[in-house]
Design a protein around this motif. Structure first.
Motif, PDB file in Angstrom:
ATOM      1  N   ASN A 129       1.051  -1.558   0.266  1.00  0.00           N
ATOM      2  CA  ASN A 129      -0.125   0.158  -0.439  1.00  0.00           C
ATOM      3  C   ASN A 129       1.416   1.551  -0.378  1.00  0.00           C
ATOM      4  OD1 ASN A 129       0.928   0.266   2.645  1.00  0.00           O
ATOM      5  ND2 ASN A 129      -1.028  -0.069   3.411  1.00  0.00           N
ATOM      6  N   GLY A 130       2.317   0.988   0.189  1.00  0.00           N
ATOM      7  CA  GLY A 130       3.213   2.153  -0.420  1.00  0.00           C
ATOM      8  C   GLY A 130       3.475   2.983   1.333  1.00  0.00           C
ATOM      9  N   LYS A 131       3.233   2.105   1.950  1.00  0.00           N
ATOM     10  CA  LYS A 131       3.761   2.669   3.764  1.00  0.00           C
ATOM     11  C   LYS A 131       5.410   2.112   3.898  1.00  0.00           C
ATOM     12  CE  LYS A 131       1.127   2.352   7.960  1.00  0.00           C
ATOM     13  NZ  LYS A 131       0.726   1.452   8.654  1.00  0.00           N
ATOM     14  N   LEU A 132       5.758   3.128   4.573  1.00  0.00           N
ATOM     15  CA  LEU A 132       7.163   2.581   4.832  1.00  0.00           C
ATOM     16  C   LEU A 132       7.370   1.942   5.611  1.00  0.00           C
ATOM     17  CD1 LEU A 132      10.488   2.525   3.735  1.00  0.00           C
ATOM     18  CD2 LEU A 132      10.127   4.681   5.229  1.00  0.00           C
ATOM     19  N   LYS A 133       7.885   0.104   5.541  1.00  0.00           N
ATOM     20  CA  LYS A 133       8.066  -0.277   7.220  1.00  0.00           C
ATOM     21  C   LYS A 133       9.414  -0.392   7.412  1.00  0.00           C
ATOM     22  CE  LYS A 133       4.396  -3.318   7.502  1.00  0.00           C
ATOM     23  NZ  LYS A 133       3.344  -2.615   8.446  1.00  0.00           N
ATOM     24  N   GLY A 134      10.295   0.176   6.659  1.00  0.00           N
ATOM     25  CA  GLY A 134      11.369   0.159   7.600  1.00  0.00           C
ATOM     26  C   GLY A 134      12.413   0.789   6.664  1.00  0.00           C
ATOM     27  N   PHE A 135      13.589   0.831   7.276  1.00  0.00           N
ATOM     28  CA  PHE A 135      15.253   0.948   6.171  1.00  0.00           C
ATOM     29  C   PHE A 135      16.052   1.095   6.516  1.00  0.00           C
ATOM     30  CE2 PHE A 135      14.518   5.224   7.601  1.00  0.00           C
ATOM     31  CZ  PHE A 135      15.258   5.841   7.863  1.00  0.00           C
ATOM     32  N   ALA A 136      16.906   0.557   6.088  1.00  0.00           N
ATOM     33  CA  ALA A 136      18.587   0.524   7.215  1.00  0.00           C
ATOM     34  C   ALA A 136      20.149   1.326   5.915  1.00  0.00           C
ATOM     35  CB  ALA A 136      19.143  -1.216   7.200  1.00  0.00           C
ATOM     36  N   ASN A 137      20.471   2.230   6.542  1.00  0.00           N
ATOM     37  CA  ASN A 137      21.373   3.108   6.309  1.00  0.00           C
ATOM     38  C   ASN A 137      22.010   2.728   6.417  1.00  0.00           C
ATOM     39  OD1 ASN A 137      22.925   4.554   4.009  1.00  0.00           O
ATOM     40  ND2 ASN A 137      21.761   6.269   5.221  1.00  0.00           N
ATOM     41  N   ILE A 138      23.282   1.694   6.171  1.00  0.00           N
ATOM     42  CA  ILE A 138      24.147   1.008   6.746  1.00  0.00           C
ATOM     43  C   ILE A 138      25.897   1.198   5.859  1.00  0.00           C
ATOM     44  CG2 ILE A 138      25.813  -1.318   7.127  1.00  0.00           C
ATOM     45  CD1 ILE A 138      22.945  -0.769   8.588  1.00  0.00           C
ATOM     46  N   SER A 139      26.246   2.023   6.287  1.00  0.00           N
ATOM     47  CA  SER A 139      27.520   2.921   6.254  1.00  0.00           C
ATOM     48  C   SER A 139      28.811   2.759   6.798  1.00  0.00           C
ATOM     49  CB  SER A 139      27.339   4.141   5.475  1.00  0.00           C
ATOM     50  OG  SER A 139      28.280   5.115   5.419  1.00  0.00           O
ATOM     51  N   LEU A 140      29.927   3.142   6.395  1.00  0.00           N
ATOM     52  CA  LEU A 140      31.501   3.252   7.324  1.00  0.00           C
ATOM     53  C   LEU A 140      31.514   4.706   7.493  1.00  0.00           C
ATOM     54  CD1 LEU A 140      34.216   1.842   7.796  1.00  0.00           C
ATOM     55  CD2 LEU A 140      34.485   2.085   5.720  1.00  0.00           C
ATOM     56  N   ASP A 141      31.153   5.599   7.007  1.00  0.00           N
ATOM     57  CA  ASP A 141      31.056   6.881   7.125  1.00  0.00           C
ATOM     58  C   ASP A 141      31.275   7.275   9.057  1.00  0.00           C
ATOM     59  OD1 ASP A 141      31.447   6.380   4.560  1.00  0.00           O
ATOM     60  OD2 ASP A 141      29.739   7.904   3.597  1.00  0.00           O
ATOM     61  N   PRO A 142      30.119   6.965   9.162  1.00  0.00           N
ATOM     62  CA  PRO A 142      29.756   7.469  10.618  1.00  0.00           C
ATOM     63  C   PRO A 142      30.947   6.838  11.683  1.00  0.00           C
ATOM     64  CG  PRO A 142      27.755   6.687   9.894  1.00  0.00           C
ATOM     65  CD  PRO A 142      28.264   6.162   9.085  1.00  0.00           C
ATOM     66  N   VAL A 143      31.238   5.419  11.248  1.00  0.00           N
ATOM     67  CA  VAL A 143      31.528   4.850  12.256  1.00  0.00           C
ATOM     68  C   VAL A 143      33.099   5.532  13.206  1.00  0.00           C
ATOM     69  CG1 VAL A 143      33.623   2.554  12.600  1.00  0.00           C
ATOM     70  CG2 VAL A 143      30.932   2.403  10.742  1.00  0.00           C
ATOM     71  N   GLY A 144      32.786   4.981  14.362  1.00  0.00           N
ATOM     72  CA  GLY A 144      33.995   5.770  14.991  1.00  0.00           C
ATOM     73  C   GLY A 144      34.044   6.885  15.837  1.00  0.00           C
TER      74      GLY A 144
END
Length: 179
Positions: free
Chosen positions: A50-65
């Motif tokens: 129905n178009g509803k966003l149920k979730g997302f993941a933005n897994i990136s090295l950029d913010p690590v540490g």
């Protein structure tokens, strides 16, 4: 949030079952191929038919540490995020916890594979209207790393019942037939 970063390209799209309902799982990986594949960097979404966003993941090295936001700042950022993408959850939420959350991520450094932890602050709450759970993980850059909503929980088992399509370790188990 919900649209892939310009630095990524779509690598897969398929229909999955989410608590018995069809949804679309779409995965994007970096155009430059950095840390590609399961366990690496990706932006993935699960969207109900129905178009509803149920979730997302933005897994990136950029913010690590980098240092994480405080609990207070995490709650503030979560409320701003919810106001924009899921305002109906704001009036019926009961906050359960705000704490550090780690996600493993595979990277290649100097030609060698290794695992690093992508850390964020997890804002976990329950929707009092339907009893389902939702959470948002905010990264060190104060941007969302992970969002999931409408999650069913098994108190008897002490874990979620809802499928984990955004999590690479779970996807590996499914591919191996152990799910």
């Amino acid at each position: 949030m919900g649209a892939a970063p310009e630095t990524h390209r779509q690598t897969s799209r398929r229909t999955v079952s989410l608590d018995g309902e069809p949804a679309i799982l779409t995965r994007y990986e970096r155009r430059d191929g950095r840390n590609a594949g399961l366990g690496g960097e990706h932006f993935s979404t699960v969207i109900a038919v129905n178009g509803k966003l149920k979730g997302f993941a933005n897994i990136s090295l950029d913010p690590v540490g980098r240092p994480l936001p405080s609990r207070e700042r995490t709650e503030q950022l979560a409320r701003l995020f919810l106001r924009e993408l899921a305002p109906e959850l704001l009036s019926s939420m009961q906050i359960s916890s705000i704490a550090q959350h780690d996600e493993p991520m595979g990277i290649v450094r100097a030609g060698r594979k290794e695992t690093v932890q992508l850390s964020g602050m997890k804002f976990k709450a329950r929707n009092l209207v339907d009893g389902r759970w939702f959470w948002l993980v905010v990264g060190s850059d104060e941007k969302p790393i992970l969002f999931e909503r409408d999650l069913e929980w098994s108190f008897l088992l002490g874990r979620r019942k809802t499928e984990q399509w955004l999590y690479d370790p779970w996807l590996r188990k499914q591919a191996a037939g152990r799910g």
